[in-house]
Scaffold this motif. Structure first.
Motif, PDB file in Angstrom:
ATOM      1  N   ASP A  11      21.870  67.161 -75.896  1.00 17.88           N
ATOM      2  CA  ASP A  11      20.756  66.573 -75.716  1.00 17.88           C
ATOM      3  C   ASP A  11      20.898  64.865 -75.762  1.00 17.88           C
ATOM      4  OD1 ASP A  11      17.999  66.633 -74.233  1.00 17.88           O
ATOM      5  OD2 ASP A  11      17.549  66.302 -76.926  1.00 17.88           O
ATOM      6  N   ASP A  13      17.091  62.817 -75.094  1.00 17.37           N
ATOM      7  CA  ASP A  13      16.069  62.125 -75.811  1.00 17.37           C
ATOM      8  C   ASP A  13      15.962  62.743 -77.206  1.00 17.37           C
ATOM      9  OD1 ASP A  13      15.341  61.311 -73.002  1.00 17.37           O
ATOM     10  OD2 ASP A  13      14.643  62.553 -72.284  1.00 17.37           O
ATOM     11  N   GLY A  14      15.444  62.528 -78.225  1.00 18.49           N
ATOM     12  CA  GLY A  14      15.669  62.750 -79.866  1.00 18.49           C
ATOM     13  C   GLY A  14      17.153  63.086 -80.302  1.00 18.49           C
ATOM     14  N   GLU A 173      20.671  69.599 -79.885  1.00 21.04           N
ATOM     15  CA  GLU A 173      19.533  69.145 -79.323  1.00 21.04           C
ATOM     16  C   GLU A 173      18.516  68.723 -80.758  1.00 21.04           C
ATOM     17  OE1 GLU A 173      17.457  69.371 -77.746  1.00 21.04           O
ATOM     18  OE2 GLU A 173      18.385  70.546 -76.027  1.00 21.04           O
ATOM     19  N   ASP A 174      17.071  68.438 -80.230  1.00 19.98           N
ATOM     20  CA  ASP A 174      16.289  68.193 -81.445  1.00 19.98           C
ATOM     21  C   ASP A 174      15.166  69.047 -81.108  1.00 19.98           C
ATOM     22  OD1 ASP A 174      15.509  66.834 -78.955  1.00 19.98           O
ATOM     23  OD2 ASP A 174      13.895  65.700 -79.790  1.00 19.98           O
TER      24      ASP A 174
HETATM   25 MG    MG Z   1      15.617  66.626 -76.757  1.00 16.28          MG
END
Ligand code: MG
Ligand code: BG6
Length: 232
Positions: A11, A13-14, A173-174
Motif C-alpha cells: 500500500d 499512503d501510510g 498495509e496500514d
Molecule cells: Mg494506507
C-alpha cells in the motif's frame, strides 16, 4: 508442496510515506466547512477507502448524507483533492518513511518482485515525488479498479500484473480495510501500525522502521506449511 513466495505488494499512503496524515487533514478541513467533525478514531474508517466512499462515510457520520446532490458531492471531493494536492506538493525523497528504503532494497536483493496497490489516484505523482518509481515492478492504476478495499480486486490485479499467484504474495498495509483486502485475496497480510486496529493481519509491526524481512519470511513459511500440509 508448500507455497513459494514471489512478491511483495505495498500500500502507499501510510506505509511508504506519511500521506495518510495529509488525507486526514484535507478531509477534516472539508468536513468542518460542512459543519461535520470527526476524530482520529473515525479517520481509521477512511484509511484505504476510495475518495467518493470516504466522502459518503463522512456525510453519513455527520447525518448529512441526504442533504447534498451528486453534483455537490463531486464538488466536495474535488475540493478535498485540491487541498490534498497542495499538501503533497512539497514531497521529496526525504519523506519516505523510516526503514522503507532499506526494506525495499533487501526485498529486491533477495529476488522478490515488488508491486504497488494504492487506492489513490494520486499514487503515481506521490511515488514519483518520492523518487521510487523505478523501485516498483508494477503499479496498479486505481482508476481501472471498480471495487475498493476491502474488496481484494486491487491486490489481485497487482499479482496478475506481476505474473504471480495471490498465494505467492505478501501484502503490506496500514489500514484495516487494506488488511481485509489482502486476506480476501488469499495473500499473507502484514500490518504496519496499531496491533488492535490491524488485528486481522497475519503479522503486525508497530512502525515501518521495525519491518524485518527475516521475520516476515519466517512467518510466511510457517503459515504456508500450516495451510498446506506436506504430502504424506
Ligand atoms: Mg494506507
Ligand atoms: C488511499 C488512502 O490510499 O487512497 C485514502 O488511504 C484515500 O485515504 C484513497 O481516500 C484515495 O485517494 P485519492 O488520492 O485518489 O483521493
Amino acid at each position: 508442496m508448500g507455497k513459494t513466495l514471489e512478491a511483495f505488494i505495498f500500500d502507499l499512503d501510510g506505509v511508504i510515506t506519511d500521506t495518510a496524515e495529509y488525507h486526514f487533514l484535507a478531509w477534516k478541513a472539508l468536513a468542518n466547512e460542512l459543519g461535520i467533525d470527526f476524530d482520529r478514531d473515525f479517520n481509521e474508517k477512511l484509511k484505504g477507502v476510495s475518495r467518493m466512499d470516504s466522502l459518503d462515510l463522512i456525510l453519513e457520520h455527520g447525518g448529512k448524507r441526504e442533504h447534498f446532490t451528486p453534483e455537490d458531492r463531486e464538488k466536495f471531493a474535488a475540493q478535498k483533492n485540491n487541498h490534498y494536492k497542495e499538501l503533497i506538493k512539497n514531497i521529496t525523497p526525504n519523506d519516505v518513511l523510516p526503514g522503507i528504503k532499506t526494506f525495499i532494497e533487501e526485498i529486491k536483493k533477495n529476488g522478490f518482485k515488488i508491486g504497488l496497490a494504492s487506492a489513490s489516484k494520486n499514487a503515481f505523482t506521490v511515488v514519483d515525488s518520492l523518487g521510487l518509481t523505478e523501485s516498483f515492478d508494477t503499479i496498479v492504476d486505481s482508476a481501472k479498479i471498480s471495487k475498493g478495499k476491502p474488496d481484494p480486486e486491487i491486490f489481485l490485479t497487482a499479482a496478475k500484473q506481476l505474473g504471480v499467484k495471490p498465494e505467492q504474495c505478501i501484502g503490506i498495509e496500514d489500514a484495516a480495510s487494506g488488511v481485509d483486502a489482502i486476506n480476501s485475496a488469499g495473500m499473507f497480510s502484514v500490518g504496519v501500525g496499531d496491533h488492535e486496529i490491524l488485528s486481522h493481519a497475519n503479522l503486525v509491526f508497530s512502525s515501518t522502521s521495525e519491518l524485518q524481512l527475516k521475520t516476515i519470511l519466517k512467518a510466511f513459511n510457517e503459515n504456508a506449511s500450516i495451510s498446506e500440509p506436506l504430502e504424506a
